[in-house]
Design an enzyme around this catalytic site. Structure first.
Site, PDB file in Angstrom:
ATOM      1  N   CYS A   1       1.341  -1.201  -0.183  1.00  0.00           N
ATOM      2  CA  CYS A   1       0.236  -0.002   0.433  1.00  0.00           C
ATOM      3  C   CYS A   1       1.123   1.092  -0.613  1.00  0.00           C
ATOM      4  O   CYS A   1       1.574   1.167   0.033  1.00  0.00           O
ATOM      5  CB  CYS A   1      -0.837   0.120   1.228  1.00  0.00           C
ATOM      6  SG  CYS A   1      -0.540   0.203   2.846  1.00  0.00           S
TER       7      CYS A   1
ATOM      8  N   CYS B   1       2.947   1.848   2.824  1.00  0.00           N
ATOM      9  CA  CYS B   1       4.977   1.238   2.827  1.00  0.00           C
ATOM     10  C   CYS B   1       4.659   2.008   1.870  1.00  0.00           C
ATOM     11  O   CYS B   1       6.213   2.061   2.822  1.00  0.00           O
ATOM     12  CB  CYS B   1       4.437  -0.327   2.072  1.00  0.00           C
ATOM     13  SG  CYS B   1       3.206  -1.211   2.742  1.00  0.00           S
TER      14      CYS B   1
ATOM     15  N   ASP C   1      -4.037  21.896 -22.867  1.00  0.00           N
ATOM     16  CA  ASP C   1      -3.560  21.575 -24.491  1.00  0.00           C
ATOM     17  C   ASP C   1      -3.967  21.777 -25.565  1.00  0.00           C
ATOM     18  O   ASP C   1      -5.265  22.088 -25.414  1.00  0.00           O
ATOM     19  CB  ASP C   1      -2.706  20.213 -24.548  1.00  0.00           C
ATOM     20  CG  ASP C   1      -1.959  19.768 -25.577  1.00  0.00           C
ATOM     21  OD1 ASP C   1      -0.881  20.576 -26.142  1.00  0.00           O
ATOM     22  OD2 ASP C   1      -2.814  19.771 -27.142  1.00  0.00           O
TER      23      ASP C   1
ATOM     24  N   ASP D   1      -4.118  15.737 -24.488  1.00  0.00           N
ATOM     25  CA  ASP D   1      -4.101  14.457 -25.541  1.00  0.00           C
ATOM     26  C   ASP D   1      -3.203  13.752 -25.918  1.00  0.00           C
ATOM     27  O   ASP D   1      -3.185  12.005 -26.438  1.00  0.00           O
ATOM     28  CB  ASP D   1      -5.115  14.766 -26.442  1.00  0.00           C
ATOM     29  CG  ASP D   1      -4.678  15.333 -27.529  1.00  0.00           C
ATOM     30  OD1 ASP D   1      -3.762  16.071 -27.592  1.00  0.00           O
ATOM     31  OD2 ASP D   1      -5.765  14.732 -29.123  1.00  0.00           O
TER      32      ASP D   1
ATOM     33  N   ASP E   1       1.853  15.126 -23.560  1.00  0.00           N
ATOM     34  CA  ASP E   1       1.609  16.130 -22.995  1.00  0.00           C
ATOM     35  C   ASP E   1       1.017  15.011 -21.954  1.00  0.00           C
ATOM     36  O   ASP E   1       1.804  15.297 -20.002  1.00  0.00           O
ATOM     37  CB  ASP E   1      -0.534  15.820 -22.878  1.00  0.00           C
ATOM     38  CG  ASP E   1      -0.760  16.867 -24.466  1.00  0.00           C
ATOM     39  OD1 ASP E   1       0.257  17.341 -23.882  1.00  0.00           O
ATOM     40  OD2 ASP E   1      -1.817  16.576 -24.801  1.00  0.00           O
TER      41      ASP E   1
END
Length: 728
Positions: A16, A19, A419, A616, A620
């Site tokens: 997790c 940790c 963007d 997209d 990016d």
């Protein structure tokens, strides 16, 4: 003076995010360590240390002392395998939990409520609940032990405390006092629900790493190297700085370099995000992973291995994901105080009852009642139930939220960065202006379309589409020739025609007198202007541009009304960027940037408040990972979609505002749930401890405590389900 070194460690055994936090804290506090960063997504750690004060072996020893595995060196493929193994492990435990917990729930609660008696029910429930408690819940015990070694507590601690108390009390009741009742279904169902959340978290982490896997696969595996006059195919890994590489049309550029011969158009959309290929000639730089559209050229390699642009993008995403730790849940923050408080209260309660000579049985009942009523069912369900309903609501509206962290962060956003190409705009060039001079429009478009029909340039495709769309005949031409960086020439009806920019007209002596103002006006709007000439006579102008999407301006306006500052970022030139920004209603623009600059801009903006990045393209991906929230367009690349926290399936920018409204609604539900869960505990624990006994003679039994706990959980779930009725 001692030297600083950096050790890259492969970590195993993390189950997790806490940790990773524990390991990072331990490494950071070690002598000689200047900086430590543990990346839970890739199961790696990067540690900068003073080699005079410590060593890589000592660092590995520190990690192992905390109960985790560590070895020197990073192996992404090994990390990916570990992630898949982790997710599969949680899936197996979840299946086992469901198989055993469902019968426990049916026998222990449903049939009991219906008054149906099952022979030896208590013993059967004990048999069914034991695998859930001892096998399925084992990772929670590991997390609790890790937290205890660091003198803290987390949600694992609460789960272990409540379920173990219910389980052990039930075992005692079955063996010694059946009249006390049992609570096997309480522990089994709670563990199943929490294990479901762990499995979803593990699979989400594995999907995040798919972005890095996809990026690594973009570069070609082999390259054509010139050895004298011979062409030799070699692995890209074998290339060295200074090698001369040949690239043919349609091939990917294998590595970064500078063109030494030839010219072409190169699709650099993975780097710049721009749909229009860049014209390349001798002396221009090319980037590995980009696509050669037309023409053959040779280039000399300048960067190899980890120095290439593509490798740097991979590192940027890794670093951003590593620093973007999951949000610390409110329940986890109170657990460090709540857990020891509950243990103390339960212990004091038992001692007080013993001191009043009420007997061991009464003391045990009171102590266990405190632990059972404090079991964090409602507290544990407050966040995940609201998130599950919220993500389902978002999916119905075309907003795919990939994790609860996104919902918990988006409501605080102060900035949204869009963007340009493919996000605000369509990403596909289109003809915006047709200006015939001394000739009919259809005749003008017929000549332009006929010439460009022979070209493979994206701008040519836009012109041919326009010509056909307006009914102009597209004919065959002769003597077609492309002039890199200028345009094309061809012969129609025995006359030589020229179609391109100013440079092409100047080269062939075509006068542009009186047209400079019109050309400048179109170019100021961010459009690419081309001149068509027949012989030395200008036949007209055509302007091509990437147009904004329907709804872009409305989307920007909605965000601004929500009090969010909107920015646009692009690799395009300043003039084009400002023109698009004006059309979209955006006043904050960052133009002419590379991927690493995008991530840097996001990082700087985050200093003033939470930031969402909407994009997209591959270019990016680093910025999407660096932002507090990465929002990817559904029509975008796989890398952007894997790196983003939210995906807009309908490719509609207006859904960005929907995603933020969804976050605000979901957070409101979480806060309401947390309030009721905590109020329930604050009122329930004193009553369970016997606070009212001196006044009323009433002592809360574990059975009533269990019923109250169940009611609290039902109320929290019901409140979350009301979110389904919300409108975005």
């Amino acid at each position: 003076m001692s030297a600083m070194r950096t050790a890259n460690l492969q970590i195993s055994g993390m189950h997790c995010a806490s940790c990773a936090t524990l390991i990072q804290r331990s490494l950071s506090n070690a002598e000689g360590v200047a900086e430590a960063n543990v990346n839970y997504a890739t199961c790696t750690a990067s540690v900068r240390y003073d080699e005079a004060l410590t060593s890589s072996d000592r660092l590995i020893g520190i990690v192992k002392a905390k109960g985790y595995g560590a070895e020197l060196g990073e192996d992404l493929q090994k990390a990916f395998a570990m992630q898949r193994e982790e997710a599969e492990g949680f899936r197996r435990r979840l299946l086992v939990s469901v198989v055993f917990a469902v019968p426990v729930f049916v026998i222990g609660m449903v049939l009991m409520w219906l008054g149906i008696h099952v022979p030896y029910a208590d013993w059967l429930l004990w048999l069914l609940a034991t695998p859930v408690q001892l096998y399925v819940a084992w990772p929670f015990y590991v997390g609790t032990w890790s937290a205890l070694k660091s003198r803290t507590a987390n949600m694992d601690s609460l789960i272990v405390l409540g379920t173990t108390a219910a389980y052990l009390f039930s075992v005692y009741a079955v063996l010694f006092e059946p009249s006390l009742g049992q609570y096997f279904e309480t522990s089994a169902i709670l563990i199943t629900l929490v294990m479901l959340g762990k499995y979803l978290e593990a699979t989400a982490k594995a999907r995040t790493s798919d972005a890095i896997r996809t990026l690594v696969g973009l570069a070609p595996k082999v390259a054509t190297v010139m050895r004298g006059r011979k062409e030799v195919r070699v692995p890209v890994d074998a290339l060295r700085v200074g090698d001369v590489v040949l690239v043919r049309p349609g091939e990917k550029v294998p590595i970064d370099g500078v063109i030494t011969g030839g010219a072409s158009s190169v699709d650099e959309s993975m780097i710049t995000g721009e749909s229009i290929p860049a014209e390349k000639r001798e002396g221009d730089a090319v980037v590995g992973g980009t696509i050669n559209r037309q023409g053959t050229f040779t280039f000399r390699t300048t960067k190899v291995g980890s120095d290439t642009t593509l490798a740097r993008i991979v590192k940027l995403i890794e670093a951003a994901q590593g620093k973007k730790a999951p949000i610390q849940r409110f329940a986890d923050s109170v657990a460090a105080y709540f857990v020891p408080s509950v243990i103390i209260i339960a212990g004091v309660t038992a001692l007080v009852w013993l001191g009043n000579a009420m007997g061991v049985s009464s003391a045990l009942v009171a102590g266990v009642s405190v632990l059972v009523i404090a079991c964090p069912c409602a507290l544990g369900l407050a966040t995940p139930t609201a998130i599950m309903v919220g993500t389902g609501l978002g999916a119905r509206h075309g907003v795919l939220v990939k994790g609860g962290d996104a919902l918990e962060t988006a409501h605080r956003l102060r900035h949204v960065i869009f963007d340009k190409t493919g996000t605000i705009t369509t990403g596909v060039p289109a003809v915006t202006d047709v200006v015939p001079i001394g000739v009919a429009e259809r005749r003008f478009l017929s000549v332009a379309g006929s010439i460009e029909k022979a070209s493979e340039h994206p701008l040519a495709e836009a012109i041919v589409r326009c010509a056909k769309g307006r009914g102009a005949a597209v004919r065959r031409v002769t003597g077609f020739s492309a002039v890199p960086g200028m345009g094309v020439t061809a012969t129609i009806d025995r006359k030589r025609h020229y179609f391109g920019n100013r440079k092409l007209m100047i080269r062939h002596g075509v006068p542009l007198a009186g047209l400079d103002g019109r050309i400048a006006s179109l170019e100021s709007q961010g459009k690419t202007v081309m001149v068509l000439a027949g012989g030395r006579a200008v036949l007209g102008l055509i302007a091509v541009a990437d147009t904004i999407k329907e709804g872009s301006r409305e989307a920007v306006g909605s965000l601004q009304k929500m009090g969010i500052m909107v920015h646009m970022i692009t690799g395009d030139n300043e003039r084009t960027a400002q023109a698009i920004a004006r059309q979209a209603g955006i006043s904050h623009v960052f133009a002419e940037v590379l991927p690493e600059e995008k991530a840097g801009y996001v990082k700087r903006l985050r200093e003033t408040g939470p930031v969402a990045m909407v994009g997209d393209g591959i270019n990016d991906a680093p910025a999407l990972a660096q932002a507090d929230i990465g929002i990817a367009m559904g029509s975008g690349t796989d890398v952007a979609m894997e790196t983003g926290d939210v995906v807009l399936m309908r490719d509609d920018l207006r859904d960005v505002a929907k995603a933020i409204r969804l976050s605000r609604l979901t957070m409101r539900k979480i806060q309401q749930n947390m309030f009721w869960a905590l109020v329930y505990n604050m009122l329930g624990i004193p009553i369970a401890a016997g606070l009212l006994y001196p006044f009323t003679g009433w002592l809360l039994s574990p059975i009533v405590a269990g019923a109250a706990m169940a009611f609290s959980s039902v109320s929290v779930v019901s409140n979350s389900l009301l979110l389904k009725r919300a409108r975005l």
